[in-house]
Design an enzyme around this catalytic site. Structure first.
Site, short mmCIF file in Angstrom:
data_model
loop_
_atom_site.label_atom_id
_atom_site.label_comp_id
_atom_site.label_asym_id
_atom_site.label_seq_id
_atom_site.Cartn_x
_atom_site.Cartn_y
_atom_site.Cartn_z
CD GLU A 92 -66.96 40.60 14.87
OE1 GLU A 92 -68.04 40.19 14.38
OE2 GLU A 92 -66.38 40.01 15.80
CB SER A 137 -76.73 35.47 25.50
OG SER A 137 -76.16 36.57 24.81
P1 GTP Z 1 -70.20 33.99 15.34
O1 GTP Z 1 -71.06 34.17 16.57
O2 GTP Z 1 -68.78 34.39 15.57
O3 GTP Z 1 -70.32 32.62 14.75
O4 GTP Z 1 -70.67 34.98 14.21
P2 GTP Z 1 -72.06 35.64 13.83
O5 GTP Z 1 -72.06 35.83 12.38
O6 GTP Z 1 -73.20 34.92 14.46
O7 GTP Z 1 -71.90 37.08 14.45
P3 GTP Z 1 -72.40 37.70 15.80
O8 GTP Z 1 -72.48 39.14 15.50
O9 GTP Z 1 -73.58 36.99 16.36
O10 GTP Z 1 -71.20 37.44 16.82
C1 GTP Z 1 -69.91 37.84 16.57
C2 GTP Z 1 -69.09 37.79 17.84
O11 GTP Z 1 -69.75 38.46 18.91
C3 GTP Z 1 -68.84 36.42 18.41
O12 GTP Z 1 -67.76 35.79 17.78
C4 GTP Z 1 -68.54 36.74 19.87
O13 GTP Z 1 -67.23 37.27 20.01
C5 GTP Z 1 -69.51 37.85 20.14
N1 GTP Z 1 -70.79 37.37 20.68
C6 GTP Z 1 -71.98 37.27 20.06
N2 GTP Z 1 -72.93 36.80 20.87
C7 GTP Z 1 -72.36 36.58 22.07
C8 GTP Z 1 -72.83 36.08 23.35
O14 GTP Z 1 -73.99 35.73 23.55
N3 GTP Z 1 -71.89 36.00 24.34
C9 GTP Z 1 -70.59 36.38 24.18
N4 GTP Z 1 -69.77 36.25 25.22
N5 GTP Z 1 -70.13 36.84 23.00
C10 GTP Z 1 -70.99 36.95 21.96
#
Ligand code: GTP
Ligand code: MG
Length: 204
Positions: free
Chosen positions: A140, A115
């Site tokens: 986190e 993204s």
């Molecule tokens: P979730 O995305 O929360 O379901 O967890 P995950 O286990 O996939 O963890 P990940 O590390 O991918 O993301 C954790 C958090 O990072 C998310 O809840 C968002 O707050 C943030 N995040 C991750 N990817 C994006 C993105 O593409 N855009 C935005 N705005 N925030 C992101």
């Protein structure tokens, strides 16, 4: 379907957010007190809502009784930095702490998400002393620059409006915005370095 007692489940996480907020804010305060540069610009915290917890549990096929062991971001702390290089300094500070244990680090700065998302995430286990005895919870910690945060919060609210399916053309433009924000970060770091070097030369 098991009924979740949200008040009981969330209370320790609320306590963790409050304690972590205080601790990271104090770190910034202490740096100012010592007259040394603080890599922390601001700190915020949030508790995941029951709706968002249920949504994630559904997406990841997590049973209600496994929510606490499987969802690592019920308690969330966000540390914002002025400059990219400050992020590493905050990471080192977290690594050296004895009041929390790191279980995972995710470097989305080196490994930028598709993204365009950039941030450094640390999942910790945080020990609490509750009225019912000791309890450890996950939390986190997201560490990013103000520019990375500007992009992430705006992109998040736009994605929310589209309920997940943003057309490819708009995704590409959002990705370009993330790159522009990162370019801004890099240029600010370069300027900072030049100013610091000029200052050093003046001191000699
Ligand atoms: P979730 O995305 O929360 O379901 O967890 P995950 O286990 O996939 O963890 P990940 O590390 O991918 O993301 C954790 C958090 O990072 C998310 O809840 C968002 O707050 C943030 N995040 C991750 N990817 C994006 C993105 O593409 N855009 C935005 N705005 N925030 C992101
Ligand atoms: Mg994700």
């Amino acid at each position: 379907m098991e009924i979740i007692n949200w008040k009981e489940l969330l209370y320790p996480y609320e306590q963790a957010v409050e304690e972590l907020l205080l601790k990271f804010k104090n770190l910034d305060k202490e740096c100012r007190h010592l007259g040394i540069y603080s890599p922390v610009d601001s700190v915020t915290g949030r508790l995941k809502t029951p709706a968002s917890i249920l949504d994630k549990a559904g997406r990841k096929h997590i049973a209600p009784e496994h929510i606490e062991e499987e969802i690592e971001d019920i308690a969330g702390i966000r540390i914002l930095c002025q400059f990219v290089e400050d992020i590493q300094k905050v990471v080192d500070m977290v690594r050296s702490r004895r009041d929390m244990t790191i279980v995972q680090e995710k470097d989305y700065i080196t490994n930028t998400k598709a993204s365009g998302y950039r941030s450094y995430h640390i999942i910790i286990r945080y020990p609490l002393s509750t009225a019912l005895g000791p309890k450890e919870v996950f939390a986190e910690i997201q560490i990013r620059t103000n520019a990375m945060n500007f992009w992430a919060t705006a992109e998040h609210s736009l994605r929310y409006k589209y309920s997940g399916n943003i057309p490819q053309e708009l995704q590409d433009r959002l990705h370009n915005c993330a790159e522009a924000a990162f370019h801004l970060d890099q240029e600010m770091s370069t300027i900072r370095e030049e100013i610091t070097n000029a200052q050093r030369l003046n001191e000699i």
